[in-house]
Scaffold this motif. Structure first.
Motif, PDB file in Angstrom:
ATOM      1  N   TYR A 166      40.552  71.975  29.061  1.00 58.32           N
ATOM      2  CA  TYR A 166      39.557  72.947  28.618  1.00 58.32           C
ATOM      3  C   TYR A 166      38.649  73.393  29.767  1.00 58.32           C
ATOM      4  O   TYR A 166      37.560  73.915  29.527  1.00 58.32           O
ATOM      5  CB  TYR A 166      38.698  72.344  27.500  1.00 58.32           C
ATOM      6  CG  TYR A 166      39.483  71.941  26.283  1.00 58.32           C
ATOM      7  CD1 TYR A 166      39.803  72.850  25.291  1.00 58.32           C
ATOM      8  CD2 TYR A 166      39.917  70.620  26.136  1.00 58.32           C
ATOM      9  CE1 TYR A 166      40.531  72.469  24.165  1.00 58.32           C
ATOM     10  CE2 TYR A 166      40.645  70.228  25.021  1.00 58.32           C
ATOM     11  CZ  TYR A 166      40.952  71.166  24.042  1.00 58.32           C
ATOM     12  OH  TYR A 166      41.672  70.788  22.941  1.00 58.32           O
ATOM     13  N   ASP A 169      36.922  76.762  29.696  1.00 56.75           N
ATOM     14  CA  ASP A 169      36.028  77.091  28.581  1.00 56.75           C
ATOM     15  C   ASP A 169      34.559  76.810  28.873  1.00 56.75           C
ATOM     16  O   ASP A 169      33.691  77.189  28.074  1.00 56.75           O
ATOM     17  CB  ASP A 169      36.430  76.305  27.333  1.00 56.75           C
ATOM     18  CG  ASP A 169      37.818  76.669  26.840  1.00 56.75           C
ATOM     19  OD1 ASP A 169      38.320  77.737  27.249  1.00 56.75           O
ATOM     20  OD2 ASP A 169      38.404  75.880  26.057  1.00 56.75           O
ATOM     21  N   TYR A 170      34.267  76.147  29.986  1.00 51.69           N
ATOM     22  CA  TYR A 170      32.880  75.763  30.264  1.00 51.69           C
ATOM     23  C   TYR A 170      32.061  76.953  30.749  1.00 51.69           C
ATOM     24  O   TYR A 170      32.550  77.815  31.487  1.00 51.69           O
ATOM     25  CB  TYR A 170      32.826  74.653  31.315  1.00 51.69           C
ATOM     26  CG  TYR A 170      33.214  73.300  30.791  1.00 51.69           C
ATOM     27  CD1 TYR A 170      32.267  72.445  30.236  1.00 51.69           C
ATOM     28  CD2 TYR A 170      34.538  72.870  30.840  1.00 51.69           C
ATOM     29  CE1 TYR A 170      32.622  71.192  29.756  1.00 51.69           C
ATOM     30  CE2 TYR A 170      34.908  71.630  30.359  1.00 51.69           C
ATOM     31  CZ  TYR A 170      33.947  70.798  29.815  1.00 51.69           C
ATOM     32  OH  TYR A 170      34.305  69.569  29.332  1.00 51.69           O
ATOM     33  N   ARG A 171      30.799  76.977  30.334  1.00 48.87           N
ATOM     34  CA  ARG A 171      29.838  77.995  30.770  1.00 48.87           C
ATOM     35  C   ARG A 171      28.581  77.292  31.254  1.00 48.87           C
ATOM     36  O   ARG A 171      28.179  76.260  30.687  1.00 48.87           O
ATOM     37  CB  ARG A 171      29.482  78.936  29.618  1.00 48.87           C
ATOM     38  CG  ARG A 171      30.653  79.706  29.058  1.00 48.87           C
ATOM     39  CD  ARG A 171      30.329  80.305  27.708  1.00 48.87           C
ATOM     40  NE  ARG A 171      29.118  81.125  27.747  1.00 48.87           N
ATOM     41  CZ  ARG A 171      28.575  81.681  26.662  1.00 48.87           C
ATOM     42  NH1 ARG A 171      29.109  81.488  25.466  1.00 48.87           N
ATOM     43  NH2 ARG A 171      27.475  82.420  26.778  1.00 48.87           N
ATOM     44  N   TRP A 173      24.881  76.307  31.524  1.00 49.57           N
ATOM     45  CA  TRP A 173      23.801  76.375  30.536  1.00 49.57           C
ATOM     46  C   TRP A 173      22.578  77.064  31.105  1.00 49.57           C
ATOM     47  O   TRP A 173      22.160  76.793  32.233  1.00 49.57           O
ATOM     48  CB  TRP A 173      23.412  74.974  30.067  1.00 49.57           C
ATOM     49  CG  TRP A 173      22.238  75.015  29.118  1.00 49.57           C
ATOM     50  CD1 TRP A 173      22.243  75.481  27.829  1.00 49.57           C
ATOM     51  CD2 TRP A 173      20.892  74.620  29.391  1.00 49.57           C
ATOM     52  NE1 TRP A 173      20.986  75.384  27.283  1.00 49.57           N
ATOM     53  CE2 TRP A 173      20.143  74.862  28.220  1.00 49.57           C
ATOM     54  CE3 TRP A 173      20.262  74.096  30.517  1.00 49.57           C
ATOM     55  CZ2 TRP A 173      18.786  74.586  28.139  1.00 49.57           C
ATOM     56  CZ3 TRP A 173      18.905  73.814  30.441  1.00 49.57           C
ATOM     57  CH2 TRP A 173      18.177  74.056  29.268  1.00 49.57           C
ATOM     58  N   TYR A 225      27.114  72.344  32.528  1.00 50.05           N
ATOM     59  CA  TYR A 225      28.059  73.316  31.995  1.00 50.05           C
ATOM     60  C   TYR A 225      28.512  72.815  30.628  1.00 50.05           C
ATOM     61  O   TYR A 225      28.711  71.616  30.440  1.00 50.05           O
ATOM     62  CB  TYR A 225      29.255  73.459  32.941  1.00 50.05           C
ATOM     63  CG  TYR A 225      28.890  74.093  34.261  1.00 50.05           C
ATOM     64  CD1 TYR A 225      29.135  75.439  34.506  1.00 50.05           C
ATOM     65  CD2 TYR A 225      28.287  73.339  35.267  1.00 50.05           C
ATOM     66  CE1 TYR A 225      28.797  76.021  35.732  1.00 50.05           C
ATOM     67  CE2 TYR A 225      27.932  73.919  36.479  1.00 50.05           C
ATOM     68  CZ  TYR A 225      28.206  75.262  36.716  1.00 50.05           C
ATOM     69  OH  TYR A 225      27.851  75.829  37.921  1.00 50.05           O
ATOM     70  N   TRP A 226      28.690  73.718  29.695  1.00 50.55           N
ATOM     71  CA  TRP A 226      28.964  73.308  28.326  1.00 50.55           C
ATOM     72  C   TRP A 226      30.128  74.093  27.727  1.00 50.55           C
ATOM     73  O   TRP A 226      30.484  75.178  28.176  1.00 50.55           O
ATOM     74  CB  TRP A 226      27.723  73.491  27.437  1.00 50.55           C
ATOM     75  CG  TRP A 226      27.300  74.936  27.311  1.00 50.55           C
ATOM     76  CD1 TRP A 226      26.469  75.630  28.141  1.00 50.55           C
ATOM     77  CD2 TRP A 226      27.722  75.858  26.304  1.00 50.55           C
ATOM     78  NE1 TRP A 226      26.344  76.930  27.727  1.00 50.55           N
ATOM     79  CE2 TRP A 226      27.099  77.103  26.599  1.00 50.55           C
ATOM     80  CE3 TRP A 226      28.561  75.774  25.196  1.00 50.55           C
ATOM     81  CZ2 TRP A 226      27.294  78.240  25.806  1.00 50.55           C
ATOM     82  CZ3 TRP A 226      28.763  76.914  24.406  1.00 50.55           C
ATOM     83  CH2 TRP A 226      28.119  78.120  24.716  1.00 50.55           C
ATOM     84  N   ARG A 227      30.707  73.515  26.689  1.00 48.09           N
ATOM     85  CA  ARG A 227      31.694  74.183  25.841  1.00 48.09           C
ATOM     86  C   ARG A 227      31.565  73.612  24.447  1.00 48.09           C
ATOM     87  O   ARG A 227      30.990  72.522  24.246  1.00 48.09           O
ATOM     88  CB  ARG A 227      33.114  73.991  26.379  1.00 48.09           C
ATOM     89  CG  ARG A 227      33.618  72.568  26.343  1.00 48.09           C
ATOM     90  CD  ARG A 227      35.086  72.491  26.728  1.00 48.09           C
ATOM     91  NE  ARG A 227      35.562  71.109  26.835  1.00 48.09           N
ATOM     92  CZ  ARG A 227      35.980  70.382  25.819  1.00 48.09           C
ATOM     93  NH1 ARG A 227      35.967  70.882  24.580  1.00 48.09           N
ATOM     94  NH2 ARG A 227      36.393  69.132  26.001  1.00 48.09           N
ATOM     95  N   GLN A 230      36.532  72.780  19.566  1.00 48.64           N
ATOM     96  CA  GLN A 230      37.267  73.795  18.826  1.00 48.64           C
ATOM     97  C   GLN A 230      37.160  73.577  17.313  1.00 48.64           C
ATOM     98  O   GLN A 230      37.218  72.446  16.843  1.00 48.64           O
ATOM     99  CB  GLN A 230      38.741  73.798  19.226  1.00 48.64           C
ATOM    100  CG  GLN A 230      38.970  74.234  20.667  1.00 48.64           C
ATOM    101  CD  GLN A 230      40.449  74.286  21.013  1.00 48.64           C
ATOM    102  OE1 GLN A 230      41.273  73.673  20.339  1.00 48.64           O
ATOM    103  NE2 GLN A 230      40.777  75.003  22.077  1.00 48.64           N
TER     104      GLN A 230
END
Length: 231
Positions: A166, A169-171, A173, A225-227, A230
């Motif tokens: 994944y 998928d991290y963004r 913060w 960084y977060w995700r 699902q």
């Protein structure tokens, strides 16, 4: 460590070599004693320098009659070394892998994850990470051990050489991120303060709290960084 095949034994323990613990318990007190001897050797000279701040301890050491002053400082050094050795050994990680589960033990803390719940195992830098269904993070442990991969592969765990499935998928913060679940921004803000202050235990606890509401977080140079899990 020669990792046996899973059918040859019920579990495999991956840990630091025994000589390391012996070296820590012997080396830290010895280093403390040498440091104490060094401080005592320069105490009189430092106490004579008017421009040196915090001269009180050096003047006290220099004023104690010999050999008691030397013995006292060396004793304090040994005691400090023993404390350091205890903290060092307490932080060493032991991993026990079996067909049913993996167990992480660090000091008196122990945590197990059932094999049936695991969807991926990989290294993130020097951390070993275990993911469950829908990408939930089940464990993340600082790891300096060798042959970790071999132990997991021997018991048919889903080891990923490519790292985090994944990762894309991290963004990063930013405060008041609108797409995060209720309460997540407050937890991430508190965690940012913990990271800035090098409060690792608080940061780990807040990571676990974020996981409970479906937020997975990773760190890069104290940036978060977060995700989302699902589903």
């Amino acid at each position: 460590m020669d990792v046996p095949r899973a059918e040859e034994r019920t579990s495999t323990v991956v840990s630091d070599p025994g000589w390391l613990r012996i070296a820590v318990w012997l080396g830290c007190p010895l280093a403390g004693a040498l440091a104490g001897w060094g401080v005592h050797a320069i105490a009189g000279w430092v106490a004579s320098l008017a421009w040196v701040p915090l001269q009180g301890p050096f003047k006290l050491i220099a004023s104690i009659p010999q050999p008691y002053g030397l013995l006292a400082v060396i004793g304090l050094g040994v005691a400090a070394g023993l404390v350091l050795a205890y903290l060092w050994v307490k932080d060493l990680l032991t991993i026990t892998v079996s067909t049913a589960r993996v167990t992480f033990q660090r000091g008196e803390s122990e945590r197990s994850v059932d094999r049936a719940a695991i969807s991926a195992v990989f290294l993130d830098g020097k951390q070993i990470v275990i993911l469950g269904s829908r990408g939930a993070e089940l464990a993340r442990e600082k790891n300096d051990l060798s042959n970790v991969q071999e132990a997991f592969v021997a018991y048919d765990f889903p080891w990923r050489d490519g790292g985090d499935p994944y990762a894309g998928d991290y963004r990063r913060w930013v405060p008041d991120e609108p797409t995060l679940p209720l309460g997540a921004n407050a937890l991430l803000a508190a965690r940012e303060k913990a990271l800035s202050g090098d409060h690792g235990d608080d940061a780990a606890e807040l990571r676990a709290d974020l996981g409970k509401i479906g937020v997975v977080v990773r760190d890069e140079k104290k940036r978060q960084y977060w995700r989302l899990v699902q589903g």
